[in-house]
Design an enzyme around this catalytic site. Structure first.
Site, PDB file in Angstrom:
ATOM      1  N   GLU A  25       0.847  -1.074   0.009  1.00 28.76           N
ATOM      2  CA  GLU A  25      -0.075   0.062   0.024  1.00 28.76           C
ATOM      3  C   GLU A  25       0.832   1.278   0.141  1.00 28.76           C
ATOM      4  O   GLU A  25       1.826   1.358   0.920  1.00 28.76           O
ATOM      5  CB  GLU A  25      -0.919   0.068   1.332  1.00 28.76           C
ATOM      6  CG  GLU A  25      -1.604   1.427   1.411  1.00 28.76           C
ATOM      7  CD  GLU A  25      -2.572   1.651   0.260  1.00 28.76           C
ATOM      8  OE1 GLU A  25      -2.386   2.779  -0.223  1.00 28.76           O
ATOM      9  OE2 GLU A  25      -3.270   1.053  -0.066  1.00 28.76           O
TER      10      GLU A  25
ATOM     11  N   ALA B  78      -2.282   4.847   2.962  1.00 26.64           N
ATOM     12  CA  ALA B  78      -2.486   3.963   4.307  1.00 26.64           C
ATOM     13  C   ALA B  78      -3.391   2.999   4.055  1.00 26.64           C
ATOM     14  O   ALA B  78      -4.277   3.109   3.069  1.00 26.64           O
ATOM     15  CB  ALA B  78      -3.014   5.400   4.836  1.00 26.64           C
TER      16      ALA B  78
ATOM     17  N   CYS C  20     -11.533   4.610   1.129  1.00 24.43           N
ATOM     18  CA  CYS C  20     -12.835   4.390   1.822  1.00 24.43           C
ATOM     19  C   CYS C  20     -12.616   4.803   3.188  1.00 24.43           C
ATOM     20  O   CYS C  20     -13.250   5.579   3.763  1.00 24.43           O
ATOM     21  CB  CYS C  20     -13.476   3.066   1.584  1.00 24.43           C
ATOM     22  SG  CYS C  20     -14.877   2.590   2.331  1.00 24.43           S
TER      23      CYS C  20
ATOM     24  N   GLY D  77     -21.571  18.584 -10.499  1.00 23.39           N
ATOM     25  CA  GLY D  77     -22.140  17.153 -10.462  1.00 23.39           C
ATOM     26  C   GLY D  77     -22.974  16.780  -9.379  1.00 23.39           C
ATOM     27  O   GLY D  77     -22.714  17.016  -8.324  1.00 23.39           O
TER      28      GLY D  77
ATOM     29  N   GLU E 102     -25.336  20.385 -12.831  1.00 20.86           N
ATOM     30  CA  GLU E 102     -25.336  19.156 -13.333  1.00 20.86           C
ATOM     31  C   GLU E 102     -25.598  19.170 -14.817  1.00 20.86           C
ATOM     32  O   GLU E 102     -26.768  19.732 -15.101  1.00 20.86           O
ATOM     33  CB  GLU E 102     -26.309  18.242 -12.453  1.00 20.86           C
ATOM     34  CG  GLU E 102     -26.862  16.882 -13.234  1.00 20.86           C
ATOM     35  CD  GLU E 102     -25.713  15.866 -13.234  1.00 20.86           C
ATOM     36  OE1 GLU E 102     -25.640  15.300 -14.401  1.00 20.86           O
ATOM     37  OE2 GLU E 102     -24.924  15.811 -12.254  1.00 20.86           O
TER      38      GLU E 102
ATOM     39  N   VAL F 195     -17.784  14.707 -10.333  1.00 22.81           N
ATOM     40  CA  VAL F 195     -18.173  14.048 -11.561  1.00 22.81           C
ATOM     41  C   VAL F 195     -17.981  12.724 -11.788  1.00 22.81           C
ATOM     42  O   VAL F 195     -18.391  12.065 -12.863  1.00 22.81           O
ATOM     43  CB  VAL F 195     -17.836  15.053 -12.969  1.00 22.81           C
ATOM     44  CG1 VAL F 195     -18.144  16.459 -12.916  1.00 22.81           C
ATOM     45  CG2 VAL F 195     -16.255  14.749 -12.855  1.00 22.81           C
TER      46      VAL F 195
ATOM     47  N   ARG G 239     -15.681   8.882 -10.689  1.00 26.57           N
ATOM     48  CA  ARG G 239     -14.326   8.303 -10.220  1.00 26.57           C
ATOM     49  C   ARG G 239     -13.907   7.474 -11.400  1.00 26.57           C
ATOM     50  O   ARG G 239     -14.881   7.000 -12.086  1.00 26.57           O
ATOM     51  CB  ARG G 239     -14.315   7.535  -9.026  1.00 26.57           C
ATOM     52  CG  ARG G 239     -14.630   8.309  -7.862  1.00 26.57           C
ATOM     53  CD  ARG G 239     -14.789   7.835  -6.365  1.00 26.57           C
ATOM     54  NE  ARG G 239     -13.221   7.183  -6.136  1.00 26.57           N
ATOM     55  CZ  ARG G 239     -12.344   8.039  -5.438  1.00 26.57           C
ATOM     56  NH1 ARG G 239     -12.747   9.293  -5.162  1.00 26.57           N
ATOM     57  NH2 ARG G 239     -11.311   7.444  -5.161  1.00 26.57           N
TER      58      ARG G 239
ATOM     59  N   HIS H 240     -42.643  -3.748  16.757  1.00 23.90           N
ATOM     60  CA  HIS H 240     -43.490  -2.403  16.635  1.00 23.90           C
ATOM     61  C   HIS H 240     -42.941  -1.452  17.880  1.00 23.90           C
ATOM     62  O   HIS H 240     -43.102  -2.224  18.788  1.00 23.90           O
ATOM     63  CB  HIS H 240     -44.807  -2.635  16.413  1.00 23.90           C
ATOM     64  CG  HIS H 240     -45.768  -1.283  16.295  1.00 23.90           C
ATOM     65  ND1 HIS H 240     -45.928  -0.415  15.407  1.00 23.90           N
ATOM     66  CD2 HIS H 240     -46.430  -1.040  17.498  1.00 23.90           C
ATOM     67  CE1 HIS H 240     -46.602   0.247  15.705  1.00 23.90           C
ATOM     68  NE2 HIS H 240     -47.005   0.179  17.133  1.00 23.90           N
TER      69      HIS H 240
END
Length: 496
Positions: free
Chosen positions: A39, A42, A47, A186, A209, A298, A300, A472
């Site tokens: 990597e 990080a 994500c 976007g 947009e 806009v 990835r 409920h």
């Protein structure tokens, strides 16, 4: 091998430590394979560090402040002060806890984590360049490789992310002061989520947009409540427009120029309304919009260029994706691709499942991908959750769809939360009763869609869902009532 390299070997080389990559690495480690995870930023990838988790942290925090300030109807009167730098510090703590946890899990499963950028150098060889002066490089020989290099924001001409007022989503999520005004280019899920965050922080937000509605790609009745709520927050929309250039105005703001999207705008209707103070017809001329910051959202694109795919015989398609089969295997027998680099949908949970499948296939386990029950969620206000087929898609595939809906305005639990916009929709096959999919727009849609996804995965019938007793009062009762509505015997809404 480059002279001076250190040479090591591994059963499985995983390139990229995001949700797809680290899941592949951990699962391979559980299956007693020798695993090396490389990597270059990080562990946790975009994500955990710069995308899903930071954005949801800010969404939650701004919701707390906004809800407290707008709860007069419940008898609550408050004027909360928002310290964005303090909010960022809290968000950072959440991120650190999760990424630290992933690192511990990797080590506990004997995954060797290597910091650096990996690229293929031969059929079973990769070169890892370590960051920092004098850090050198190493060559890793592998039996199998898993490409999990993720994606990056698409940059549009004239709006470079290294220009100070122009932001990508990562930069926007790291702001420690609230901009007075923001233009968002976007109206997809990233643009709409962040438009909501900053609008709730008090920023004047304008969204541009090129298509004719917010959240293009989602059904109109799902997107409409989100756009309506955004407008209630003060967000202004301009559809059928593309950002063409920006320039400094000399007072700490910039002017964003737009031009018509060349026929992309719709012929009319609520979703295509354009309010333009300078022009009655925004389809015929552009706009000049002033703001302190510009967020470009806009979409990835996959990151495959960094791994030198040609060196191992991989050929990305014309969009940069690596094509894979149901085992996550590429055209090169011993190379797998998972996550955003493997194509749409570009979702973290889809990538994690691909990583798990790839590891199990490498270990000789029976595993394959099934995309029919992969849910998608938009964490706007209100949220959207979808899974499986829409009624139109079901009909196109030869089913005779039966549809049931239940509005949240008829949900006791939704009313007690003050969030009653939206509905649950269930789509089933008329002949067999099998649940084919569902769509939710409203409170906790990202959570509620899991039940419908489970029904699709298990091959449950609409009768099964209707017969399942739900607690409920809960929001999940709306799923049961939608199933009952499809069958014609819903209790708390008029039947179709």
């Amino acid at each position: 091998m480059v002279v001076g390299d250190i040479a090591t070997g591994t059963d499985v080389l995983v390139i990229g430590g995001g949700p797809a990559g680290y899941v592949a690495a951990i699962r391979a480690g559980q299956l007693d394979l020798d695993v090396t995870l490389v990597e270059d930023d990080a562990v946790g990838g975009t994500c955990l560090n710069h995308g899903c988790i930071p954005s949801k942290a800010l969404l939650s925090a701004t919701d707390v402040a906004h809800d407290a300030a707008n709860a007069e109807e419940m008898g609550i009167h408050a004027d909360p002060a928002v310290d964005l730098s303090g909010m960022q510090e809290w968000k950072g703590g959440v991120v650190d806890q999760l990424t630290g946890g992933v690192e511990k899990l990797c080590k506990a499963n004997q995954v060797n984590i290597v910091e650096g950028r990996a690229e293929f150098a031969g059929e079973h060889e990769a070169r890892v360049v370590h960051g920092g002066e004098g850090q050198g490089s190493e060559t890793i020989e592998f039996e199998h490789a898993v490409v999990a290099t993720g994606s990056r924001p698409i940059e549009i001409p004239g709006f470079a992310y290294d220009d100070e007022p122009v932001l990508d989503s990562r930069q926007a999520l790291a702001l420690d002061t609230v901009p007075d005004s923001l233009v968002v280019v976007g109206a997809g899920y990233i643009g709409m989520e962040l438009a909501g965050v900053f609008a709730k922080l008090g920023t004047d937000v304008t969204v541009i947009e090129m298509l004719d509605q917010a959240l293009p790609g989602y059904e109109d009745d799902l997107a409409r409540p989100v756009k309506k709520r955004a407008e209630e927050l003060g967000v202004e929309f301009h559809f059928g427009q593309t950002a063409s250039e920006w320039h400094h105005t000399g007072d700490g703001t910039v002017t964003v120029e737009t031009e018509p999207a060349g026929g992309a705008a719709a012929d009319g209707g609520e979703q295509a309304e354009v309010e333009d103070a300078e022009s009655e017809d925004a389809e015929d001329e552009g706009l000049s919009l002033q703001a302190e910051k510009v967020l470009v959202a806009v979409g990835r694109e996959p990151v495959t260029d960094t791994v030198n795919p040609e060196a191992i015989g991989l050929e990305p398609d014309d969009r940069g994706f690596l094509q894979t089969d149901e085992e996550a295997r590429t055209d090169v027998e011993h190379v797998f691709a998972v996550g955003d680099v493997a194509g749409e949908p570009m979702l973290a949970h889809k990538g994690s499942k691909e990583g798990q499948v790839a590891a199990e296939v490498i270990a000789g386990e029976p595993a394959a991908l099934d995309y029919q029950a992969i849910p998608a969620a938009v964490f706007t206000d209100p949220e959207i959750g979808t899974v499986g087929l829409t009624a139109e898609e079901a009909e196109a595939e030869g089913f005779e769809p039966m549809v049931g809906e239940f509005p949240f305005r008829a949900s006791g639990r939704a009313l007690t939360t003050g969030e009653s916009d939206g509905f649950v929709r269930l789509v089933a096959d008329e002949e067999s009763g099998f649940v084919l999919g569902g769509q939710v727009v409203g409170p906790e849609a990202s959570e509620l869609i899991a039940e419908i996804g489970l029904a699709v995965e298990l091959g449950a019938t609409v009768e099964d869902v209707a017969a399942t007793v739900h607690t409920h009062p809960t929001l999940s009762e709306a799923v049961m009532e939608a199933a009952e509505n499809a069958l014609g015997h819903a209790i708390h809404t008029l039947n179709r």
